[in-house]
Design a protein around this motif. Sequence first.
Motif, PDB file in Angstrom:
ATOM      1  N   CYS A   3       0.829  -1.212   0.000  1.00 50.11           N
ATOM      2  CA  CYS A   3       0.000   0.000   0.000  1.00 50.11           C
ATOM      3  C   CYS A   3       0.863   1.262   0.000  1.00 50.11           C
ATOM      4  CB  CYS A   3      -0.928  -0.004   1.207  1.00 50.11           C
ATOM      5  SG  CYS A   3      -2.206  -1.286   1.151  1.00 50.11           S
ATOM      6  N   GLY A   4       1.945   1.229   0.786  1.00 45.73           N
ATOM      7  CA  GLY A   4       2.834   2.389   0.823  1.00 45.73           C
ATOM      8  C   GLY A   4       3.474   2.656  -0.524  1.00 45.73           C
ATOM      9  N   ALA A   5       3.905   1.599  -1.200  1.00 49.07           N
ATOM     10  CA  ALA A   5       4.516   1.766  -2.519  1.00 49.07           C
ATOM     11  C   ALA A   5       3.511   2.318  -3.521  1.00 49.07           C
ATOM     12  CB  ALA A   5       5.080   0.428  -3.006  1.00 49.07           C
ATOM     13  N   LEU A   6       2.283   1.811  -3.490  1.00 52.48           N
ATOM     14  CA  LEU A   6       1.264   2.287  -4.426  1.00 52.48           C
ATOM     15  C   LEU A   6       0.873   3.727  -4.153  1.00 52.48           C
ATOM     16  CD1 LEU A   6      -1.013  -0.886  -4.650  1.00 52.48           C
ATOM     17  CD2 LEU A   6       0.475   0.037  -6.445  1.00 52.48           C
ATOM     18  N   VAL A   7       0.745   4.093  -2.871  1.00 47.15           N
ATOM     19  CA  VAL A   7       0.399   5.476  -2.534  1.00 47.15           C
ATOM     20  C   VAL A   7       1.507   6.428  -2.986  1.00 47.15           C
ATOM     21  CG1 VAL A   7       0.058   7.089  -0.621  1.00 47.15           C
ATOM     22  CG2 VAL A   7      -1.147   4.891  -0.638  1.00 47.15           C
ATOM     23  N   LEU A   8       2.766   6.056  -2.691  1.00 51.03           N
ATOM     24  CA  LEU A   8       3.880   6.894  -3.139  1.00 51.03           C
ATOM     25  C   LEU A   8       3.917   7.000  -4.660  1.00 51.03           C
ATOM     26  CD1 LEU A   8       6.916   5.926  -0.858  1.00 51.03           C
ATOM     27  CD2 LEU A   8       5.692   8.095  -0.945  1.00 51.03           C
ATOM     28  N   LEU A   9       3.637   5.894  -5.340  1.00 52.91           N
ATOM     29  CA  LEU A   9       3.625   5.903  -6.803  1.00 52.91           C
ATOM     30  C   LEU A   9       2.577   6.870  -7.324  1.00 52.91           C
ATOM     31  CD1 LEU A   9       4.620   4.486  -9.480  1.00 52.91           C
ATOM     32  CD2 LEU A   9       2.625   3.003  -9.215  1.00 52.91           C
TER      33      LEU A   9
ATOM     34  N   LEU B  96       1.108   9.388  -5.738  1.00 51.37           N
ATOM     35  CA  LEU B  96       1.346  10.769  -5.332  1.00 51.37           C
ATOM     36  C   LEU B  96       2.543  11.398  -6.037  1.00 51.37           C
ATOM     37  CD1 LEU B  96       0.744  10.581  -1.470  1.00 51.37           C
ATOM     38  CD2 LEU B  96      -0.803  11.466  -3.226  1.00 51.37           C
ATOM     39  N   SER B  97       3.561  10.583  -6.320  1.00 51.17           N
ATOM     40  CA  SER B  97       4.808  11.134  -6.850  1.00 51.17           C
ATOM     41  C   SER B  97       4.932  11.021  -8.365  1.00 51.17           C
ATOM     42  CB  SER B  97       6.004  10.425  -6.200  1.00 51.17           C
ATOM     43  OG  SER B  97       5.969  10.551  -4.795  1.00 51.17           O
ATOM     44  N   TYR B  98       4.509   9.900  -8.922  1.00 47.79           N
ATOM     45  CA  TYR B  98       4.756   9.645 -10.343  1.00 47.79           C
ATOM     46  C   TYR B  98       3.476   9.432 -11.146  1.00 47.79           C
ATOM     47  CZ  TYR B  98       9.029   8.286  -7.868  1.00 47.79           C
ATOM     48  OH  TYR B  98      10.102   8.248  -7.018  1.00 47.79           O
ATOM     49  N   GLY B  99       2.518   8.763 -10.525  1.00 44.04           N
ATOM     50  CA  GLY B  99       1.322   8.379 -11.258  1.00 44.04           C
ATOM     51  C   GLY B  99       1.561   7.129 -12.082  1.00 44.04           C
ATOM     52  N   VAL B 100       0.501   6.528 -12.565  1.00 42.83           N
ATOM     53  CA  VAL B 100       0.620   5.342 -13.412  1.00 42.83           C
ATOM     54  C   VAL B 100       0.644   5.775 -14.868  1.00 42.83           C
ATOM     55  CG1 VAL B 100      -0.533   3.883 -11.714  1.00 42.83           C
ATOM     56  CG2 VAL B 100      -1.880   4.999 -13.497  1.00 42.83           C
TER      57      VAL B 100
ATOM     58  N   ALA C 136      12.937   4.467  -3.743  1.00 44.69           N
ATOM     59  CA  ALA C 136      12.018   5.341  -3.008  1.00 44.69           C
ATOM     60  C   ALA C 136      10.720   4.620  -2.677  1.00 44.69           C
ATOM     61  CB  ALA C 136      11.733   6.600  -3.826  1.00 44.69           C
ATOM     62  N   LEU C 137      10.203   3.857  -3.629  1.00 41.00           N
ATOM     63  CA  LEU C 137       8.956   3.121  -3.389  1.00 41.00           C
ATOM     64  C   LEU C 137       9.143   1.994  -2.374  1.00 41.00           C
ATOM     65  CD1 LEU C 137       7.599   2.829  -7.049  1.00 41.00           C
ATOM     66  CD2 LEU C 137       6.902   4.447  -5.285  1.00 41.00           C
ATOM     67  N   SER C 138      10.380   1.624  -2.117  1.00 38.43           N
ATOM     68  CA  SER C 138      10.670   0.539  -1.179  1.00 38.43           C
ATOM     69  C   SER C 138      10.734   1.001   0.273  1.00 38.43           C
ATOM     70  CB  SER C 138      12.016  -0.115  -1.544  1.00 38.43           C
ATOM     71  OG  SER C 138      12.036  -0.557  -2.882  1.00 38.43           O
ATOM     72  N   VAL C 139      10.783   2.303   0.503  1.00 35.31           N
ATOM     73  CA  VAL C 139      11.009   2.818   1.861  1.00 35.31           C
ATOM     74  C   VAL C 139       9.929   2.383   2.854  1.00 35.31           C
ATOM     75  CG1 VAL C 139      11.167   4.915   3.248  1.00 35.31           C
ATOM     76  CG2 VAL C 139      12.433   4.738   1.101  1.00 35.31           C
ATOM     77  N   PRO C 140       8.621   2.525   2.542  1.00 34.98           N
ATOM     78  CA  PRO C 140       7.620   2.082   3.520  1.00 34.98           C
ATOM     79  C   PRO C 140       7.762   0.601   3.867  1.00 34.98           C
ATOM     80  CG  PRO C 140       6.597   3.402   1.807  1.00 34.98           C
ATOM     81  CD  PRO C 140       7.989   3.114   1.351  1.00 34.98           C
TER      82      PRO C 140
ATOM     83  N   ALA D 113      11.771  -5.664  -3.931  1.00 32.30           N
ATOM     84  CA  ALA D 113      10.986  -6.421  -4.910  1.00 32.30           C
ATOM     85  C   ALA D 113       9.547  -5.933  -4.953  1.00 32.30           C
ATOM     86  CB  ALA D 113      11.038  -7.907  -4.568  1.00 32.30           C
ATOM     87  N   ILE D 114       8.992  -5.600  -3.785  1.00 34.00           N
ATOM     88  CA  ILE D 114       7.625  -5.069  -3.749  1.00 34.00           C
ATOM     89  C   ILE D 114       7.586  -3.696  -4.410  1.00 34.00           C
ATOM     90  CG2 ILE D 114       5.792  -4.257  -2.213  1.00 34.00           C
ATOM     91  CD1 ILE D 114       6.681  -6.470  -0.248  1.00 34.00           C
ATOM     92  N   GLY D 115       8.581  -2.863  -4.137  1.00 39.04           N
ATOM     93  CA  GLY D 115       8.661  -1.565  -4.792  1.00 39.04           C
ATOM     94  C   GLY D 115       8.783  -1.693  -6.309  1.00 39.04           C
ATOM     95  N   THR D 116       9.510  -2.708  -6.754  1.00 41.79           N
ATOM     96  CA  THR D 116       9.665  -2.945  -8.192  1.00 41.79           C
ATOM     97  C   THR D 116       8.339  -3.334  -8.831  1.00 41.79           C
ATOM     98  OG1 THR D 116      11.956  -3.665  -7.885  1.00 41.79           O
ATOM     99  CG2 THR D 116      10.865  -4.352  -9.913  1.00 41.79           C
ATOM    100  N   ALA D 117       7.586  -4.201  -8.152  1.00 40.06           N
ATOM    101  CA  ALA D 117       6.279  -4.603  -8.677  1.00 40.06           C
ATOM    102  C   ALA D 117       5.364  -3.394  -8.833  1.00 40.06           C
ATOM    103  CB  ALA D 117       5.646  -5.642  -7.756  1.00 40.06           C
ATOM    104  N   ALA D 118       5.401  -2.486  -7.859  1.00 40.02           N
ATOM    105  CA  ALA D 118       4.584  -1.276  -7.955  1.00 40.02           C
ATOM    106  C   ALA D 118       5.058  -0.380  -9.104  1.00 40.02           C
ATOM    107  CB  ALA D 118       4.620  -0.514  -6.632  1.00 40.02           C
ATOM    108  N   TYR D 119       6.367  -0.273  -9.263  1.00 39.74           N
ATOM    109  CA  TYR D 119       6.919   0.611 -10.289  1.00 39.74           C
ATOM    110  C   TYR D 119       6.589   0.132 -11.708  1.00 39.74           C
ATOM    111  CZ  TYR D 119      10.175   3.644 -12.754  1.00 39.74           C
ATOM    112  OH  TYR D 119      10.722   4.580 -13.597  1.00 39.74           O
ATOM    113  N   CYS D 120       6.281  -1.140 -11.852  1.00 39.96           N
ATOM    114  CA  CYS D 120       5.891  -1.656 -13.170  1.00 39.96           C
ATOM    115  C   CYS D 120       4.667  -0.924 -13.726  1.00 39.96           C
ATOM    116  CB  CYS D 120       5.594  -3.154 -13.086  1.00 39.96           C
ATOM    117  SG  CYS D 120       7.052  -4.192 -12.811  1.00 39.96           S
TER     118      CYS D 120
END
Length: 213
Positions: free
Chosen positions: A35-41, A43-47, A136-140, A170-177
Amino acid sequence: MNTENLIAVLAADAVPVGRHIVERRMFSALSIAACGALVLLLLSYGVRADLAWLVSTPVFWAKVAFALAMAGAALVATVRLSRPGVAVGRAWAGLAAPAAIVVIVALTVLWFAPHDARAALVMGHTWRTCSLNIAALSVPGLVAILAVVRSLAPTRLRLSGAAAGLLAGAIGTAAYCLRCPETSVPFWATWYLLGIAIPTLAGALLGNKVLRW
Protein backbone atom coordinates in the motif's frame (compact mmCIF):
# COMPACT_ATOMS: atom_id res chain seq x y z
CA MET A 1 16.79 -16.85 45.59
CA ASN A 2 17.64 -20.25 44.16
CA THR A 3 17.41 -21.20 40.51
CA GLU A 4 14.03 -22.93 40.82
CA ASN A 5 12.46 -19.89 42.47
CA LEU A 6 13.95 -17.54 39.87
CA ILE A 7 12.51 -19.63 37.04
CA ALA A 8 9.12 -19.67 38.75
CA VAL A 9 9.13 -15.87 39.12
CA LEU A 10 10.15 -15.32 35.49
CA ALA A 11 7.54 -17.77 34.23
CA ALA A 12 4.72 -16.43 36.39
CA ASP A 13 3.57 -13.88 33.83
CA ALA A 14 4.25 -15.98 30.77
CA VAL A 15 1.38 -16.34 28.35
CA PRO A 16 1.09 -18.63 25.33
CA VAL A 17 2.26 -17.16 22.04
CA GLY A 18 -0.59 -16.90 19.57
CA ARG A 19 -0.67 -19.32 16.67
CA HIS A 20 0.44 -17.98 13.31
CA ILE A 21 1.83 -14.83 14.92
CA VAL A 22 4.72 -14.76 12.43
CA GLU A 23 2.34 -14.98 9.50
CA ARG A 24 0.08 -12.25 10.89
CA ARG A 25 2.94 -9.85 11.56
CA MET A 26 4.52 -10.45 8.19
CA PHE A 27 1.18 -10.07 6.42
CA SER A 28 0.76 -6.69 8.10
CA ALA A 29 4.25 -5.63 6.99
CA LEU A 30 3.61 -6.77 3.42
CA SER A 31 0.32 -4.87 3.36
CA ILE A 32 2.09 -1.71 4.49
CA ALA A 33 4.83 -2.29 1.92
CA ALA A 34 2.42 -2.77 -0.98
CA CYS A 35 0.00 0.00 0.00
CA GLY A 36 2.83 2.39 0.82
CA ALA A 37 4.52 1.77 -2.52
CA LEU A 38 1.26 2.29 -4.43
CA VAL A 39 0.40 5.48 -2.53
CA LEU A 40 3.88 6.89 -3.14
CA LEU A 41 3.62 5.90 -6.80
CA LEU A 42 0.29 7.65 -7.23
CA LEU A 43 1.35 10.77 -5.33
CA SER A 44 4.81 11.13 -6.85
CA TYR A 45 4.76 9.65 -10.34
CA GLY A 46 1.32 8.38 -11.26
CA VAL A 47 0.62 5.34 -13.41
CA ARG A 48 1.05 5.19 -17.14
CA ALA A 49 -1.71 6.79 -19.17
CA ASP A 50 -1.89 3.69 -21.35
CA LEU A 51 -2.15 1.29 -18.41
CA ALA A 52 -5.16 -0.49 -19.91
CA TRP A 53 -3.08 -1.37 -22.97
CA LEU A 54 0.02 -2.07 -20.89
CA VAL A 55 -1.57 -4.86 -18.88
CA SER A 56 -2.36 -6.70 -22.10
CA THR A 57 1.31 -6.98 -23.07
CA PRO A 58 3.51 -9.98 -22.22
CA VAL A 59 6.45 -7.74 -21.24
CA PHE A 60 4.44 -6.11 -18.46
CA TRP A 61 3.54 -9.46 -16.92
CA ALA A 62 7.10 -10.72 -17.35
CA LYS A 63 8.34 -7.75 -15.31
CA VAL A 64 5.66 -8.28 -12.66
CA ALA A 65 6.42 -12.01 -12.53
CA PHE A 66 10.11 -11.27 -12.04
CA ALA A 67 9.39 -8.87 -9.18
CA LEU A 68 6.92 -11.22 -7.50
CA ALA A 69 9.27 -14.19 -7.84
CA MET A 70 12.00 -12.18 -6.13
CA ALA A 71 9.54 -11.06 -3.46
CA GLY A 72 8.33 -14.61 -2.80
CA ALA A 73 11.83 -16.00 -2.34
CA ALA A 74 12.87 -12.98 -0.27
CA LEU A 75 9.83 -13.46 1.96
CA VAL A 76 10.81 -17.06 2.70
CA ALA A 77 14.40 -16.02 3.40
CA THR A 78 13.31 -13.12 5.61
CA VAL A 79 10.97 -15.24 7.72
CA ARG A 80 13.60 -17.94 8.21
CA LEU A 81 16.33 -15.45 9.06
CA SER A 82 14.01 -13.80 11.56
CA ARG A 83 13.86 -16.93 13.70
CA PRO A 84 16.91 -18.19 15.58
CA GLY A 85 18.37 -21.46 14.37
CA VAL A 86 16.26 -21.74 11.21
CA ALA A 87 18.21 -22.45 8.02
CA VAL A 88 17.46 -20.42 4.91
CA GLY A 89 17.88 -23.50 2.72
CA ARG A 90 16.53 -23.40 -0.82
CA ALA A 91 15.33 -19.82 -0.51
CA TRP A 92 18.78 -18.73 -1.69
CA ALA A 93 18.24 -20.66 -4.93
CA GLY A 94 14.79 -19.10 -5.20
CA LEU A 95 16.37 -15.67 -5.03
CA ALA A 96 19.11 -16.45 -7.51
CA ALA A 97 16.91 -18.14 -10.11
CA PRO A 98 14.75 -15.20 -11.32
CA ALA A 99 17.72 -12.84 -11.33
CA ALA A 100 19.82 -15.34 -13.29
CA ILE A 101 17.04 -15.98 -15.80
CA VAL A 102 16.53 -12.26 -16.43
CA VAL A 103 20.26 -11.66 -16.86
CA ILE A 104 20.59 -14.61 -19.27
CA VAL A 105 17.65 -13.39 -21.36
CA ALA A 106 19.08 -9.85 -21.37
CA LEU A 107 22.49 -11.06 -22.51
CA THR A 108 20.86 -13.14 -25.23
CA VAL A 109 18.90 -10.13 -26.49
CA LEU A 110 22.05 -8.03 -26.53
CA TRP A 111 24.00 -10.77 -28.32
CA PHE A 112 21.55 -10.86 -31.23
CA ALA A 113 20.89 -7.10 -31.32
CA PRO A 114 22.78 -4.85 -33.77
CA HIS A 115 25.91 -3.44 -32.19
CA ASP A 116 24.75 0.17 -32.43
CA ALA A 117 21.42 -0.66 -30.71
CA ARG A 118 22.84 -2.31 -27.61
CA ALA A 119 23.45 0.83 -25.60
CA ALA A 120 19.87 2.00 -26.18
CA LEU A 121 18.52 -1.38 -25.07
CA VAL A 122 20.35 -1.09 -21.76
CA MET A 123 19.91 2.63 -21.10
CA GLY A 124 16.40 3.18 -22.42
CA HIS A 125 14.98 6.63 -21.69
CA THR A 126 14.78 6.54 -17.88
CA TRP A 127 17.98 4.91 -16.67
CA ARG A 128 18.87 7.96 -14.56
CA THR A 129 15.73 7.69 -12.44
CA CYS A 130 14.50 4.09 -12.62
CA SER A 131 16.58 2.57 -9.82
CA LEU A 132 16.11 5.59 -7.56
CA ASN A 133 12.35 5.47 -8.08
CA ILE A 134 12.27 1.80 -7.10
CA ALA A 135 14.37 2.52 -4.02
CA ALA A 136 12.02 5.34 -3.01
CA LEU A 137 8.96 3.12 -3.39
CA SER A 138 10.67 0.54 -1.18
CA VAL A 139 11.01 2.82 1.86
CA PRO A 140 7.62 2.08 3.52
CA GLY A 141 8.18 -1.64 3.11
CA LEU A 142 11.72 -1.49 4.45
CA VAL A 143 10.58 0.27 7.62
CA ALA A 144 7.64 -2.07 8.19
CA ILE A 145 9.51 -5.28 7.42
CA LEU A 146 12.50 -4.37 9.58
CA ALA A 147 10.13 -3.67 12.47
CA VAL A 148 8.55 -7.12 12.12
CA VAL A 149 11.90 -8.86 11.74
CA ARG A 150 13.15 -7.21 14.92
CA SER A 151 10.11 -8.46 16.83
CA LEU A 152 10.91 -12.04 15.81
CA ALA A 153 14.39 -12.12 17.41
CA PRO A 154 16.82 -12.54 14.49
CA THR A 155 20.40 -13.52 15.23
CA ARG A 156 22.05 -12.90 11.84
CA LEU A 157 21.41 -9.18 11.84
CA ARG A 158 23.08 -7.95 8.65
CA LEU A 159 21.80 -10.88 6.61
CA SER A 160 18.30 -10.47 8.04
CA GLY A 161 18.38 -6.76 7.23
CA ALA A 162 19.55 -7.47 3.69
CA ALA A 163 16.74 -10.00 3.15
CA ALA A 164 14.19 -7.49 4.48
CA GLY A 165 15.57 -4.83 2.14
CA LEU A 166 15.46 -7.20 -0.81
CA LEU A 167 11.83 -8.04 -0.04
CA ALA A 168 10.94 -4.35 0.19
CA GLY A 169 12.82 -3.66 -3.05
CA ALA A 170 10.99 -6.42 -4.91
CA ILE A 171 7.62 -5.07 -3.75
CA GLY A 172 8.66 -1.57 -4.79
CA THR A 173 9.67 -2.95 -8.19
CA ALA A 174 6.28 -4.60 -8.68
CA ALA A 175 4.58 -1.28 -7.95
CA TYR A 176 6.92 0.61 -10.29
CA CYS A 177 5.89 -1.66 -13.17
CA LEU A 178 2.66 0.37 -13.29
CA ARG A 179 4.72 3.44 -14.19
CA CYS A 180 7.81 2.24 -16.03
CA PRO A 181 7.75 3.01 -19.78
CA GLU A 182 10.62 0.68 -20.64
CA THR A 183 10.03 -2.63 -22.42
CA SER A 184 13.60 -3.76 -23.11
CA VAL A 185 14.67 -6.79 -21.09
CA PRO A 186 18.31 -5.57 -20.89
CA PHE A 187 17.01 -2.33 -19.38
CA TRP A 188 15.02 -3.80 -16.54
CA ALA A 189 17.50 -6.61 -16.02
CA THR A 190 20.01 -3.86 -15.23
CA TRP A 191 18.11 -1.06 -13.54
CA TYR A 192 15.43 -3.09 -11.77
CA LEU A 193 18.11 -5.26 -10.19
CA LEU A 194 20.04 -2.15 -9.17
CA GLY A 195 16.85 -0.67 -7.74
CA ILE A 196 16.35 -3.81 -5.63
CA ALA A 197 20.01 -3.78 -4.60
CA ILE A 198 19.74 -0.30 -3.05
CA PRO A 199 17.24 -1.22 -0.28
CA THR A 200 19.03 -4.56 0.11
CA LEU A 201 22.25 -2.71 0.92
CA ALA A 202 20.36 -0.26 3.14
CA GLY A 203 18.81 -3.15 5.05
CA ALA A 204 22.19 -4.79 5.54
CA LEU A 205 23.70 -1.55 6.84
CA LEU A 206 20.76 -0.87 9.15
CA GLY A 207 20.37 -4.45 10.32
CA ASN A 208 23.23 -4.47 12.77
CA LYS A 209 21.70 -1.50 14.62
CA VAL A 210 17.94 -1.65 14.27
CA LEU A 211 17.51 -5.41 14.58
CA ARG A 212 19.22 -5.77 17.96
CA TRP A 213 16.91 -7.08 20.66
